[in-house]
Design a protein around this motif. Structure first.
Motif, mmCIF file in Angstrom:
data_model
loop_
_atom_site.group_PDB
_atom_site.id
_atom_site.type_symbol
_atom_site.label_atom_id
_atom_site.label_comp_id
_atom_site.label_asym_id
_atom_site.label_seq_id
_atom_site.Cartn_x
_atom_site.Cartn_y
_atom_site.Cartn_z
ATOM 1 N N ALA A 272 5.677 -23.871 -8.846
ATOM 2 C CA ALA A 272 6.513 -23.952 -7.648
ATOM 3 C C ALA A 272 7.522 -22.815 -7.571
ATOM 4 O O ALA A 272 8.250 -22.694 -6.580
ATOM 5 N N ILE A 273 7.574 -21.972 -8.607
ATOM 6 C CA ILE A 273 8.574 -20.904 -8.661
ATOM 7 C C ILE A 273 7.884 -19.553 -8.822
ATOM 8 O O ILE A 273 7.089 -19.362 -9.749
ATOM 9 N N HIS A 274 8.206 -18.648 -7.924
ATOM 10 C CA HIS A 274 7.715 -17.271 -7.987
ATOM 11 C C HIS A 274 8.889 -16.336 -8.263
ATOM 12 O O HIS A 274 10.050 -16.676 -8.012
ATOM 13 N N ALA A 275 8.580 -15.151 -8.764
ATOM 14 C CA ALA A 275 9.604 -14.109 -8.921
ATOM 15 C C ALA A 275 8.997 -12.786 -8.512
ATOM 16 O O ALA A 275 7.784 -12.558 -8.675
ATOM 17 N N MET A 276 9.829 -11.886 -7.996
ATOM 18 C CA MET A 276 9.317 -10.620 -7.468
ATOM 19 C C MET A 276 10.410 -9.562 -7.459
ATOM 20 O O MET A 276 11.602 -9.864 -7.523
ATOM 21 N N GLY A 277 9.976 -8.310 -7.397
ATOM 22 C CA GLY A 277 10.918 -7.200 -7.346
ATOM 23 C C GLY A 277 11.433 -6.830 -8.714
ATOM 24 O O GLY A 277 10.780 -7.047 -9.740
ATOM 25 N N ASP A 278 12.627 -6.262 -8.761
ATOM 26 C CA ASP A 278 13.184 -5.718 -10.002
ATOM 27 C C ASP A 278 13.406 -6.765 -11.083
ATOM 28 O O ASP A 278 13.525 -6.425 -12.254
ATOM 29 N N ASN A 288 2.814 -5.648 -19.850
ATOM 30 C CA ASN A 288 3.786 -6.414 -19.079
ATOM 31 C C ASN A 288 4.967 -5.503 -18.803
ATOM 32 O O ASN A 288 5.651 -5.064 -19.734
ATOM 33 N N ILE A 289 5.196 -5.168 -17.538
ATOM 34 C CA ILE A 289 6.205 -4.171 -17.194
ATOM 35 C C ILE A 289 7.040 -4.639 -16.003
ATOM 36 O O ILE A 289 6.645 -5.532 -15.254
ATOM 37 N N ARG A 290 8.203 -4.014 -15.877
ATOM 38 C CA ARG A 290 8.996 -4.136 -14.648
ATOM 39 C C ARG A 290 8.854 -2.827 -13.890
ATOM 40 O O ARG A 290 9.033 -1.753 -14.460
ATOM 41 N N LEU A 291 8.540 -2.906 -12.630
ATOM 42 C CA LEU A 291 8.440 -1.714 -11.787
ATOM 43 C C LEU A 291 9.670 -1.679 -10.886
ATOM 44 O O LEU A 291 9.758 -2.438 -9.921
ATOM 45 N N GLU A 292 10.617 -0.818 -11.216
ATOM 46 C CA GLU A 292 11.882 -0.761 -10.483
ATOM 47 C C GLU A 292 11.728 0.203 -9.310
ATOM 48 O O GLU A 292 12.053 1.384 -9.404
ATOM 49 N N SER A 293 11.200 -0.295 -8.205
ATOM 50 C CA SER A 293 10.992 0.573 -7.045
ATOM 51 C C SER A 293 10.962 -0.245 -5.773
ATOM 52 O O SER A 293 10.634 -1.443 -5.788
ATOM 53 N N VAL A 294 11.274 0.413 -4.675
ATOM 54 C CA VAL A 294 11.181 -0.220 -3.359
ATOM 55 C C VAL A 294 9.742 -0.631 -3.089
ATOM 56 O O VAL A 294 9.461 -1.730 -2.601
ATOM 57 N N GLN A 295 8.810 0.259 -3.405
ATOM 58 C CA GLN A 295 7.394 -0.006 -3.136
ATOM 59 C C GLN A 295 6.938 -1.297 -3.800
ATOM 60 O O GLN A 295 6.288 -2.144 -3.182
ATOM 61 N N ASN A 296 7.274 -1.464 -5.069
ATOM 62 C CA ASN A 296 6.838 -2.670 -5.759
ATOM 63 C C ASN A 296 7.511 -3.909 -5.188
ATOM 64 O O ASN A 296 6.870 -4.953 -5.036
ATOM 65 N N ALA A 297 8.808 -3.803 -4.892
ATOM 66 C CA ALA A 297 9.515 -4.956 -4.332
ATOM 67 C C ALA A 297 8.850 -5.427 -3.045
ATOM 68 O O ALA A 297 8.644 -6.632 -2.836
ATOM 69 N N GLU A 302 5.200 -9.155 -0.434
ATOM 70 C CA GLU A 302 4.234 -9.416 0.634
ATOM 71 C C GLU A 302 2.966 -10.083 0.092
ATOM 72 O O GLU A 302 2.348 -10.904 0.781
ATOM 73 N N ALA A 303 2.584 -9.749 -1.144
ATOM 74 C CA ALA A 303 1.438 -10.414 -1.758
ATOM 75 C C ALA A 303 1.734 -11.891 -2.003
ATOM 76 O O ALA A 303 0.872 -12.756 -1.787
ATOM 77 N N VAL A 304 2.954 -12.182 -2.439
ATOM 78 C CA VAL A 304 3.352 -13.576 -2.635
ATOM 79 C C VAL A 304 3.389 -14.303 -1.284
ATOM 80 O O VAL A 304 2.951 -15.454 -1.174
ATOM 81 N N ALA A 305 3.899 -13.628 -0.262
ATOM 82 C CA ALA A 305 3.933 -14.243 1.073
ATOM 83 C C ALA A 305 2.532 -14.599 1.543
ATOM 84 O O ALA A 305 2.293 -15.701 2.075
ATOM 85 N N ALA A 306 1.583 -13.696 1.336
ATOM 86 C CA ALA A 306 0.203 -13.957 1.750
ATOM 87 C C ALA A 306 -0.371 -15.153 0.989
ATOM 88 O O ALA A 306 -1.098 -15.976 1.553
ATOM 89 N N LEU A 307 -0.030 -15.263 -0.289
ATOM 90 C CA LEU A 307 -0.486 -16.393 -1.100
ATOM 91 C C LEU A 307 0.093 -17.701 -0.568
ATOM 92 O O LEU A 307 -0.623 -18.699 -0.395
ATOM 93 N N LEU A 308 1.406 -17.701 -0.292
ATOM 94 C CA LEU A 308 2.053 -18.912 0.208
ATOM 95 C C LEU A 308 1.502 -19.318 1.571
ATOM 96 O O LEU A 308 1.476 -20.504 1.911
#
Length: 405
Positions: A272-278, A288-297, A302-308
């Motif tokens: 029930a919990i998603h996380a996204m962005g930085d 397993n990485i963090r992508l600190e960028s506008v593009q990734n955020a 938007e990928a999570v939105a499409a899933l929901l």
């Protein structure tokens, strides 16, 4: 209608998520819990055009305030999520209220590391740039002839150095590592960027760290460095990286590692919990990485939105970044971590150059400096999973378009 979506955070990822959901005609109730007093706005210009007073806050807004009401989005400014009750599916807010949720999206971003008070981090004249309030305070300090010390030779520090030089300040950059950009770029790219700054009068000191800042009457006046020198300074900008804002996830028992661990669908251990962005640590090519960028955020949200909204496609990161310094545009496609070889290629225009990254013979990234053609070609090759022929790439006479054939 689906139950309430609560979004913790009011930055790029938060906005991208809710905007995409509404574009997909998803009508579920949405509440954004945004920590700042402003409606969601762009952050990259804060250290560039906004700091230069070439943009105002209204131009940074993703959408005007009325947009949220028009799209039936409840947004609570100057408020944060302080706790998550996973069993009850509720969140506690800093204003004392409690919200129920069917789905929770954590898009809390990251926070710049600050200098400890013990080394002078609490002195007046010492800045980080996280929000427009920080940028406003710093802009008032940026006056010609003043002496600025930039601590950290990553992209944030170097962008700040470029703005300060453009405004006529004397600028020194110190980097504790052997070279600037060591964590994020090749030695070749570091060398190119170093020359861009030194030819414009920036004093770059690599392998030099801070011992402490010295102040008089609570105001910074000097910096003692590990190389034994003491620099007189009028202001200090700290650019020593960021820390993921994962505290509420950690306190709720979710897995974190300087970021909230998610799967290829942006889901945490709790479906029930998603996380996204930085703030999110995501899978990418076995890492397993963090992508600190506008593009990734944007793309991850938007990928999570499409899933929901009923989709089933995983998020497949295709990293790209950019950095503006002076009149130079650095565009990066791919992720060069773990590279073992680079090829430096001169561009067709004066001052243009690109650095191509390889790992075990496979093309993984390109840095393009004032070379849009190299960037576009490299990005397409990465999207196709194609490694260009070495001889063709090394030949300056090769038309890059032919690498795509």
């Amino acid at each position: 209608m689906a139950g309430r979506l609560v979004v913790a955070g009011g930055g790029q990822a938060a906005f991208a998520l809710v905007a995409k959901l509404r574009a997909l005609k998803d009508e579920r109730p949405i509440t954004i819990v945004a920590g700042e007093a402003s409606f969601p706005y762009q952050r990259p210009p804060l250290s560039k055009k906004y700091l230069l007073r070439e943009m105002d806050l209204e131009r940074l807004l993703y959408r005007p305030a009325a947009w949220y009401g028009e799209h039936d989005i409840d947004i609570r400014l100057s408020t944060t999520v302080t706790a998550i009750d996973r069993a009850a599916r509720t969140v506690s807010l800093s204003d004392g209220s409690i919200l129920d949720y069917e789905t929770l999206a954590i898009a809390t971003g990251s926070t710049p590391r600050r200098l400890p008070d013990a080394v002078g981090g609490n002195l007046e004249g010492v800045y980080v740039v996280r929000d427009f309030i920080d940028a406003d305070k710093l802009a008032d300090e940026m006056k010609p002839g003043r002496r600025a010390l930039i601590i950290g030779g990553g992209y944030i520090g170097l962008e700040a150095a470029a703005v300060a030089r453009n405004l006529g300040l004397d600028v020194t950059v110190i980097e504790m590592a052997d070279r600037i950009l060591q964590r994020v770029a090749s030695a070749a790219t570091s060398s190119i960027v170093r020359e861009i700054h030194t030819t414009r009068g920036v004093d770059i000191r690599e392998g030099a760290g801070l011992v402490r800042l010295v102040g008089i009457d609570g105001r910074v006046t000097a910096a003692e460095l590990t190389d034994g020198t003491t620099l007189p300074v009028d202001l200090v900008i700290v650019g020593i990286g960021v820390v993921a804002n994962d505290t509420i996830a950690h306190d709720a028992g979710l897995a974190v590692a300087n970021g909230i661990l998610v799967d290829e669908f942006g889901r945490t251990e709790d479906p029930a919990i998603h996380a996204m962005g930085d703030c999110a640590v995501l899978p990418f090519k076995g890492l397993n990485i963090r992508l600190e960028s506008v593009q990734n955020a944007v793309d991850q949200a938007e990928a999570v939105a499409a899933l929901l909204a009923g989709g089933s496609a995983p998020y497949e990161p295709k990293p790209w970044f950019w950095s503006d310094q002076y009149d130079v545009k650095l565009q990066i496609a791919g992720f060069g971590l773990g590279h073992d070889e680079t090829i430096v290629r001169a561009g067709q225009r004066e001052g243009s150059v690109s650095v191509w990254y390889f790992r075990q013979g496979k093309f993984i990234a390109v840095d393009a400096i004032n070379d849009a053609k190299a960037y576009v070609t490299g990005k397409k090759l990465l999207d196709l999973g194609v490694t260009p022929e070495r001889a063709a790439l090394e030949d300056p006479a090769t038309d890059l378009k032919t690498l795509l054939q």
